[in-house]
Structure formats: C-alpha cells, structure tokens
Design a protein around this motif. Sequence first.
Motif, mmCIF file in Angstrom:
data_model
loop_
_atom_site.group_PDB
_atom_site.id
_atom_site.type_symbol
_atom_site.label_atom_id
_atom_site.label_comp_id
_atom_site.label_asym_id
_atom_site.label_seq_id
_atom_site.Cartn_x
_atom_site.Cartn_y
_atom_site.Cartn_z
ATOM 1 N N ALA A 30 10.161 -9.452 -18.203
ATOM 2 C CA ALA A 30 8.697 -8.709 -18.165
ATOM 3 C C ALA A 30 8.608 -7.449 -17.574
ATOM 4 C CB ALA A 30 7.543 -9.773 -17.989
ATOM 5 N N ARG A 31 7.538 -7.110 -17.203
ATOM 6 C CA ARG A 31 7.896 -5.616 -17.136
ATOM 7 C C ARG A 31 5.954 -5.830 -16.231
ATOM 8 N NH1 ARG A 31 9.413 -1.047 -20.782
ATOM 9 N NH2 ARG A 31 8.019 -2.167 -22.446
ATOM 10 N N LEU A 32 5.886 -5.561 -15.094
ATOM 11 C CA LEU A 32 4.979 -5.037 -14.511
ATOM 12 C C LEU A 32 3.659 -4.115 -14.342
ATOM 13 C CD1 LEU A 32 4.934 -8.550 -11.691
ATOM 14 C CD2 LEU A 32 3.835 -8.738 -13.796
ATOM 15 N N LYS A 33 2.946 -4.391 -14.973
ATOM 16 C CA LYS A 33 2.526 -2.544 -14.070
ATOM 17 C C LYS A 33 2.555 -2.198 -12.717
ATOM 18 C CE LYS A 33 -0.710 -2.153 -17.855
ATOM 19 N NZ LYS A 33 -2.538 -3.002 -18.793
ATOM 20 N N PRO A 34 2.985 -0.515 -11.991
ATOM 21 C CA PRO A 34 3.154 -0.897 -11.191
ATOM 22 C C PRO A 34 2.142 -1.707 -9.782
ATOM 23 C CG PRO A 34 4.285 0.657 -12.398
ATOM 24 C CD PRO A 34 3.488 -0.402 -12.881
ATOM 25 N N GLU A 35 0.677 -0.484 -10.763
ATOM 26 C CA GLU A 35 -0.069 -1.330 -9.808
ATOM 27 C C GLU A 35 -0.942 -2.226 -10.249
ATOM 28 O OE1 GLU A 35 -1.910 -0.049 -14.484
ATOM 29 O OE2 GLU A 35 -0.004 0.815 -12.908
ATOM 30 N N GLN A 36 -0.330 -2.606 -10.698
ATOM 31 C CA GLN A 36 -0.445 -4.436 -10.925
ATOM 32 C C GLN A 36 0.822 -5.566 -9.773
ATOM 33 O OE1 GLN A 36 -3.360 -5.915 -12.164
ATOM 34 N NE2 GLN A 36 -4.373 -3.919 -12.695
ATOM 35 N N VAL A 37 1.068 -5.319 -9.165
ATOM 36 C CA VAL A 37 2.413 -6.085 -9.084
ATOM 37 C C VAL A 37 1.656 -6.910 -7.858
ATOM 38 C CG1 VAL A 37 4.415 -6.205 -7.544
ATOM 39 C CG2 VAL A 37 3.758 -4.741 -9.007
ATOM 40 N N ILE A 61 10.052 -17.434 -9.900
ATOM 41 C CA ILE A 61 9.642 -16.558 -10.700
ATOM 42 C C ILE A 61 10.129 -15.281 -9.552
ATOM 43 C CG2 ILE A 61 8.225 -14.130 -10.761
ATOM 44 C CD1 ILE A 61 6.050 -16.821 -12.394
ATOM 45 N N ALA A 62 10.843 -14.330 -9.442
ATOM 46 C CA ALA A 62 11.590 -13.664 -8.049
ATOM 47 C C ALA A 62 11.015 -11.766 -9.213
ATOM 48 C CB ALA A 62 13.056 -13.773 -8.800
ATOM 49 N N LEU A 63 11.606 -11.024 -8.807
ATOM 50 C CA LEU A 63 10.017 -10.181 -8.616
ATOM 51 C C LEU A 63 11.455 -9.260 -8.194
ATOM 52 C CD1 LEU A 63 7.988 -8.264 -10.073
ATOM 53 C CD2 LEU A 63 7.485 -8.170 -7.884
ATOM 54 N N HIS A 64 12.416 -7.865 -8.627
ATOM 55 C CA HIS A 64 12.857 -6.165 -8.405
ATOM 56 C C HIS A 64 12.450 -5.165 -8.743
ATOM 57 C CE1 HIS A 64 15.199 -3.633 -7.205
ATOM 58 N NE2 HIS A 64 15.591 -3.074 -8.162
ATOM 59 N N GLU A 65 11.435 -4.597 -7.528
ATOM 60 C CA GLU A 65 10.646 -3.191 -8.020
ATOM 61 C C GLU A 65 9.210 -3.876 -9.290
ATOM 62 O OE1 GLU A 65 12.580 -0.109 -9.409
ATOM 63 O OE2 GLU A 65 13.345 -0.152 -7.337
ATOM 64 N N ASN A 66 8.895 -4.022 -10.608
ATOM 65 C CA ASN A 66 8.248 -4.052 -11.156
ATOM 66 C C ASN A 66 8.854 -5.299 -12.872
ATOM 67 O OD1 ASN A 66 9.212 -1.966 -12.701
ATOM 68 N ND2 ASN A 66 7.383 -1.847 -13.838
#
Length: 138
Positions: A30-37, A61-66
């Motif tokens: 999924a893609r997160l809104k950058p301001e919501q990370v 859950i893992a994250l790379h940028e958003n």
Amino acid sequence: MMDIFHYLQPVSEEHWRRTEPVSKPFARIARLKPEQVASYIFYHYQYQEERPGDGDKYGMIALHENLMFFYSESPATIEPPPYEGKLTTSHTPSEWQAAMDPHFIPWEEESGHSLIWLEIPLLFQLQGNETIGGEQVR
C-alpha cells in the motif's frame, strides 16, 4: 525496508523456529500519504506494544519511504507473547480501519476488493527441508 510493526517479535532462535508446517504466505503493498507516515508508525507502535501477540506470529509490516509492505500467513500462527509490551496504556483505536483509512493513497484501479491494498501473488513456496546453495532451509 524498515520493520515498523510486528504482532510478535522473536525472542530467540528457538522461539522463532517453526514446529508446524509452513502456512500459506501472503503479502500486499500500500502507499501511505507522505504527511501521514509518522502517524501510521505511531499508531502501529502503540498497537504492537499495547497488544503483543494480537495476530499472526510471523505477521509484520515494513516501510520504504511511503511504500508499505505487509506480510502474514494463513492460517495464522497465534500464540501468547513470551514478553510484556513496552506500553501499559490502552489507547489503540477501537475503530482501527476508520483510523487507518486517512493514511493511504488509493490505487487507481481496484485490486480484488480494495483500492488501498495491492496483493502480491505467491510465485513459489519452499516446504520442509529444502536446500539452497548447499544450505538447508528451515
């Protein structure tokens, strides 16, 4: 990718060793809104530390940028945590999905039943005592 959430963390090699046959893995992105990370990470940290063991032992859950990567297995391996969470509060939202929805950038086309999650197809799965490069995989 950075680990930002897990239902249960490994406490030792023995604790993490599988005793049952491997369940069917599944993954999605999924893609997160950058301001919501930061908010997304905050809520998930709170959840994992208030409710350790509240889902699949191997779920994370893992994250790379958003770009967010979710991994789990079916059926889930559920077991009590061998540790206490770091938080003694109980502030994790009861309406979890409603709290999470504002964090995502929807995909342009529906993926299965969701505009948020893009399923990653399972291409192959190792079972049992296979070897890779001469090393036994467990």
